[in-house]
Design an enzyme around this catalytic site. Structure first.
Site, PDB file in Angstrom:
ATOM      1  CD  GLN A 125      32.024  31.639  85.072  1.00  0.00           C
ATOM      2  OE1 GLN A 125      32.963  32.436  85.034  1.00  0.00           O
ATOM      3  NE2 GLN A 125      31.003  31.797  85.868  1.00  0.00           N
ATOM      4  CB  SER A 128      31.344  35.344  78.000  1.00  0.00           C
ATOM      5  OG  SER A 128      31.282  35.877  79.291  1.00  0.00           O
ATOM      6  CD  GLU A 243      31.712  34.389  88.934  1.00  0.00           C
ATOM      7  OE1 GLU A 243      30.570  34.217  88.458  1.00  0.00           O
ATOM      8  OE2 GLU A 243      32.736  34.474  88.228  1.00  0.00           O
ATOM      9  CD  GLU A 370      29.176  49.530  84.343  1.00  0.00           C
ATOM     10  OE1 GLU A 370      29.506  48.330  84.256  1.00  0.00           O
ATOM     11  OE2 GLU A 370      30.017  50.444  84.458  1.00  0.00           O
TER      12      GLU A 370
END
Ligand SMILES: Cc1cc2nc3c(=O)[nH]c(=O)nc-3n(C[C@H](O)[C@H](O)[C@H](O)COP(=O)(O)OP(=O)(O)OC[C@H]3O[C@@H](n4cnc5c(N)ncnc54)[C@H](O)[C@@H]3O)c2cc1C
Length: 386
Positions: A125, A128, A243, A370
């Site tokens: 994946q 990022s 996911e 978060e």
């Protein structure tokens, strides 16, 4: 909700259980962080696929057995019960596969899904980047159209299993003048293509669990686009839904850990603080609640519903539960928890320390907790942006 299984579902469970009992390697496969172990896992995946168990809810023509998601949950329960190996192609089968099923063309489904089911092609994946983690809309890697191709430049990082994977699904900015969520596209990229450099990232234990991936004028055909050009954000959000909300962490995984925690407590009860008994019971009950909630999600999907922002609630729940169960296990074991399983006098210590270290990453991967709390605040509760 119907809380009993049909006779066809019972028969499927029995078939899966019998096959797994006969085929799961007696010696558990070690994690897939070295090339050799990665290949051992692929051999296992070939075997699963040949028996039609690689991805049971997919249509037969794409390597599945045309089952529904309830049967997938049943299969997962049997898979964990049997102590079967971790899924080396989890980014492919659990994240990209369902996304291709929803957004892919007929040609893309036929091209990618069967080789994904067999793990002939293992996927990483690529979301990022060094400056785009939580803030994924800050993606800078570009894919600029040149005739029938896109030309890729930039860098991805933290690609799990990227060191040995064959393909990457990633988000790239196809409109260089675009901002934030707009102008991004979802592309399927072969890691062996000229101009793609894969650099393994070593963990503290010297194993290459991740890779950073560089693109220097790498070219992919326009047919590598999944969904419409510039609409990558909504395709990626569907992937994130699978996911966080359903497939990456099926409830059987946590029921399995909870059962092991109960057994560990029983073995050590005479040495434990009485308050731990309550923690263990709460963990077990939470794993059961997560299971029932997932059955509810699947029932909703079978009636035509979609996974939405509530996937964030799910992700917080499973990642915090996993951590809590491993913390409880370390407390039960006391100072012995620090022993590696191979150490003398480590009998009964098991893999809890290793599991704990991985559980620590649960609140980070698949989008930090978060960020999930921000999603819940803004999209489910309608609170103003912080
Ligand atoms: C085990 C593991 C596997 C991974 N696998 C992959 C993979 O396969 N592919 C891939 O692309 N990535 C992968 N990642 C990367 C992961 O997606 C990122 O680490 C994650 O999104 C956080 O990004 P970051 O590390 O850049 O931290 P940052 O975004 O820099 O965040 C740092 C801290 O600030 C907090 N923070 C940031 N913004 C906000 C905000 N707006 N409000 C509140 N708090 C905020 C975060 O919650 C975090 O605690 C993996 C990570 C781990 C740990």
């Amino acid at each position: 909700m119907e809380l009993t299984y049909t006779s066809a579902q019972d028969a499927f469970r029995a078939e899966a259980r019998a096959w797994l009992e006969a085929h799961v390697p007696k010696q558990p496969l070690a994690s897939f962080d070295t090339k050799e172990r990665f290949e051992q896992h692929r051999v296992w995946e070939h075997e699963l696929n040949a028996a039609g168990f690689a991805m049971v809810p997919w249509p037969k023509e794409y390597g599945g057995r045309g089952a529904d998601l309830l049967e997938w949950l049943i299969f997962e329960e049997e898979y964990y019960r049997a102590g079967a190996p971790g899924r080396v192609n989890q980014n492919g089968i659990f994240l990209l596969g369902p996304t291709i099923m929803e957004f892919g063309t007929k040609e893309q489904k036929a091209r990618y899904l069967p080789k994904m089911a067999s793990s002939e092609e293992v996927w990483a994946q690529g979301w990022s980047e060094p400056n785009a983690g939580s803030d994924m809309a800050a993606i800078q890697a570009t894919a600029i159209r040149d005739g029938d191709e896109f030309v890729l430049n930039g860098q991805k990082t933290w690609a799990s299993r990227g060191a040995y994977a064959h393909w990457l699904f990633g988000m790239f900015r196809t409109d260089p003048d675009s901002q934030r969520h707009r102008g991004l596209s979802f592309l399927l990229v072969p890691l062996a293509a000229p101009g793609v450099t894969v650099r393994p990232i070593e963990k503290l234990n010297h194993k290459a669990a991740f890779a950073e991936i560089f693109f220097d004028d790498a070219r992919v055909p326009v047919s590598s686009l999944l969904g419409a050009e510039g609409e990558g954000w909504s395709v990626a959000m569907a992937t994130a839904g699978f996911e966080r909300g359903l497939m990456l962490r099926s409830p059987a995984r946590f029921q399995n850990t909870a059962a092991k925690l109960v057994a560990l407590y029983k073995e050590n009860a005479d040495r434990c603080d009485a308050s731990l008994r309550r923690t263990v019971v709460e963990c077990w009950a939470a794993a059961e609640s997560y299971t029932l909630e997932t059955y509810r999600t699947v029932s909703r999907l079978l009636e035509g519903g979609k996974i939405g922002a509530e996937a964030s609630l799910n992700k917080i729940f499973w990642s915090e539960l996993d951590l809590r169960m491993h913390e409880a296990a370390l407390e039960i074991l006391g100072h012995r928890a620090e022993l590696l399983p191979a150490a003398p006098s480590a009998e009964g210590v098991g893999e809890w320390l290793d599991g704990y270290l991985f559980a620590l990453s649960g609140p980070i991967y698949a989008g930090t907790n978060e960020i999930q709390r921000n999603v819940i605040a803004e999209r489910l509760l309608g609170l103003p942006r912080g």
